[in-house]
Design a protein around this motif. Structure first.
Motif: not given
Length: 140
Positions: A17-38
């Motif tokens: 759950f920690i990794i999964f919610f962090f992946s959602i955070h990275i997905f959501m933040a990917g438009h303004y900071t490094p991250g995104g769908g990939f």
């Protein structure tokens, strides 16, 4: 002989759950900071692989009964539809639209079609990665 992996299994459930919610955070933040769908998709896949390592492939399939081939196809369709939609409005391929919305509890947010495209990429990455992992895991 079955080994006793109680500590590994208990920890894997929490860390998943920690990794999964962090992946959602990275997905959501990917438009303004490094991250995104990939990157978000890779993190989600790694969380599922952690469960596969702690338990086994059949147990994870029972808990997460997704057909990853369909998940990949859905992601491809979402990404392609998001990229091709502007052509129906006389705009170039991959033209993205955005606007500001006042969302309850969150406030004023910028929402754009790039997020839909990234959602498609997220689904494709999870689908392809997990299909590969399952294929390797099933091999005798």
């Amino acid at each position: 002989m079955k080994t006793n992996d109680v500590i590994l299994q208990f920890t894997a459930k929490i860390v998943f759950f920690i990794i999964f919610f962090f992946s959602i955070h990275i997905f959501m933040a990917g438009h303004y900071t490094p991250g995104g769908g990939f990157v978000g998709g890779l993190l989600t896949s790694s969380a599922i692989v952690l469960l596969v390592l702690a338990f086994d492939l059949n147990t994870v399939r029972t808990v997460l009964p997704f057909n990853y081939t369909y998940l990949t196809a859905t992601g491809l369709l979402l990404a392609l539809a998001t990229a091709a939609f502007p052509m129906f409005k006389g705009k170039p391929f991959f033209t993205h639209y955005f606007d500001y919305f006042d969302l309850p509890l969150i406030g004023k947010q910028s929402l754009h079609t790039a997020m839909l495209f990234d959602g498609g990429v997220y689904l494709v990455v999870v689908g392809v990665t997990m299909t590969i992992i399952q294929t390797i895991g099933e091999d005798e």
